[in-house]
Design a protein around this motif. Structure first.
Motif, PDB file in Angstrom:
ATOM      1  N   VAL A 136       0.999  -1.396  -0.290  1.00 13.28           N
ATOM      2  CA  VAL A 136       0.427  -0.024   0.208  1.00 13.28           C
ATOM      3  C   VAL A 136       0.813   1.245   0.049  1.00 13.28           C
ATOM      4  CG1 VAL A 136      -2.155  -0.977   1.002  1.00 13.28           C
ATOM      5  CG2 VAL A 136      -0.435   0.485   2.105  1.00 13.28           C
ATOM      6  N   ARG A 137       1.818   1.558  -0.176  1.00 14.90           N
ATOM      7  CA  ARG A 137       3.672   2.463   0.318  1.00 14.90           C
ATOM      8  C   ARG A 137       4.151   1.949   0.151  1.00 14.90           C
ATOM      9  NH1 ARG A 137       3.728   7.353  -0.017  1.00 14.90           N
ATOM     10  NH2 ARG A 137       5.400   8.845   1.609  1.00 14.90           N
ATOM     11  N   THR A 183       8.449   3.203  -0.615  1.00 18.84           N
ATOM     12  CA  THR A 183       9.447   4.172  -1.003  1.00 18.84           C
ATOM     13  C   THR A 183      10.719   4.200  -1.698  1.00 18.84           C
ATOM     14  OG1 THR A 183       8.361   5.598   1.391  1.00 18.84           O
ATOM     15  CG2 THR A 183      10.601   6.720   0.525  1.00 18.84           C
ATOM     16  N   ARG A 228      -0.231  -0.023  -7.827  1.00 17.65           N
ATOM     17  CA  ARG A 228       0.081   1.206  -7.846  1.00 17.65           C
ATOM     18  C   ARG A 228      -0.362   1.578  -6.559  1.00 17.65           C
ATOM     19  NH1 ARG A 228      -4.269   2.743 -12.333  1.00 17.65           N
ATOM     20  NH2 ARG A 228      -4.113   5.133 -11.029  1.00 17.65           N
ATOM     21  N   PRO A 229       0.906   1.289  -5.319  1.00 21.05           N
ATOM     22  CA  PRO A 229       0.597   2.106  -3.904  1.00 21.05           C
ATOM     23  C   PRO A 229       1.156   2.974  -3.960  1.00 21.05           C
ATOM     24  CG  PRO A 229       2.378   0.674  -4.526  1.00 21.05           C
ATOM     25  CD  PRO A 229       1.838   0.367  -5.783  1.00 21.05           C
ATOM     26  N   ALA A 230       1.220   4.388  -2.642  1.00 16.53           N
ATOM     27  CA  ALA A 230       1.065   5.422  -2.621  1.00 16.53           C
ATOM     28  C   ALA A 230       2.578   4.948  -2.248  1.00 16.53           C
ATOM     29  CB  ALA A 230       0.469   5.861  -1.439  1.00 16.53           C
ATOM     30  N   ALA A 231       3.369   6.669  -3.422  1.00 13.98           N
ATOM     31  CA  ALA A 231       5.048   6.006  -3.406  1.00 13.98           C
ATOM     32  C   ALA A 231       5.553   7.823  -2.752  1.00 13.98           C
ATOM     33  CB  ALA A 231       5.131   6.087  -4.781  1.00 13.98           C
ATOM     34  N   MET A 232       6.756   7.591  -2.986  1.00 12.98           N
ATOM     35  CA  MET A 232       7.658   8.273  -2.773  1.00 12.98           C
ATOM     36  C   MET A 232       9.278   8.499  -3.237  1.00 12.98           C
ATOM     37  SD  MET A 232       7.962  11.201   1.064  1.00 12.98           S
ATOM     38  CE  MET A 232       9.989  10.204   1.592  1.00 12.98           C
TER      39      MET A 232
END
Length: 133
Positions: free
Chosen positions: A73-74, A76, A100-104
Motif C-alpha cells: 500500500v506504500r 518509498t 499502484r501503491p502510494a509512493a515517494m
C-alpha cells in the motif's frame, strides 16, 4: 495476532539489530531493502538489476509474512541520484503496475557506494484482492 519478525538471513540484520520485515496484525513493514543478492552477497553495478533484486528481496520477505507485492500500500524509493529514477520505471511497472501503491522518491546517500537504490514498503495482508479504481 502477535508481532512476528521476518529475516532474510542477511548478516546485516544481526550485526545492526533490525529485521527484514515486521508483521503486526494485518500489517507488514519491510525495512529498506537494497539490491544485494543475499545468497551470494553480491550486488550488480546496474541500477536496473539492483532494482529487480530489491523487489525480489522484498517479495521474499512478504511471502514469509503471508503477504505479497499485490498487498503493498506504500512504497518509498531512495536513490543517491534521483535523475536515474526514470530508468527503472519499466521494472517498477513490471512488479507494481497493477498494484499502484502510494509512493515517494527521495535522493540521499546510501551506506555503501555500490548501492544505487533502497526500497521500503508497507503492505496490508489480503488488501491485494481489492479492486483498483
Amino acid at each position: 495476532m502477535s508481532r512476528r519478525l521476518i529475516s532474510s538471513g542477511s548478516p546485516f540484520e544481526a550485526e545492526i539489530g533490525y529485521s527484514r520485515a515486521v508483521v503486526d496484525g494485518d500489517w507488514v513493514f519491510v525495512s529498506g531493502t537494497t539490491g544485494f543478492n543475499y545468497q551470494t552477497m553480491t550486488i550488480s553495478e546496474s541500477l536496473v538489476e539492483q532494482t529487480e533484486q530489491c523487489l525480489k528481496n522484498i517479495e521474499a520477505a512478504l511471502q514469509q509474512a503471508g503477504s505479497s507485492l499485490a498487498d503493498v500500500v506504500r512504497i518509498t524509493y531512495v536513490l543517491p541520484d534521483a535523475s536515474e529514477f526514470q530508468s527503472i520505471w519499466p521494472v517498477l511497472k513490471k512488479y507494481l503496475g497493477d498494484v499502484r501503491p502510494a509512493a515517494m522518491v527521495m535522493s540521499a546517500g546510501l551506506l555503501d557506494a555500490k548501492m544505487k537504490i533502497e526500497i521500503e514498503v508497507t503492505a496490508r495482508i489480503g488488501s491485494g484482492s481489492r479492486k483498483v479504481s
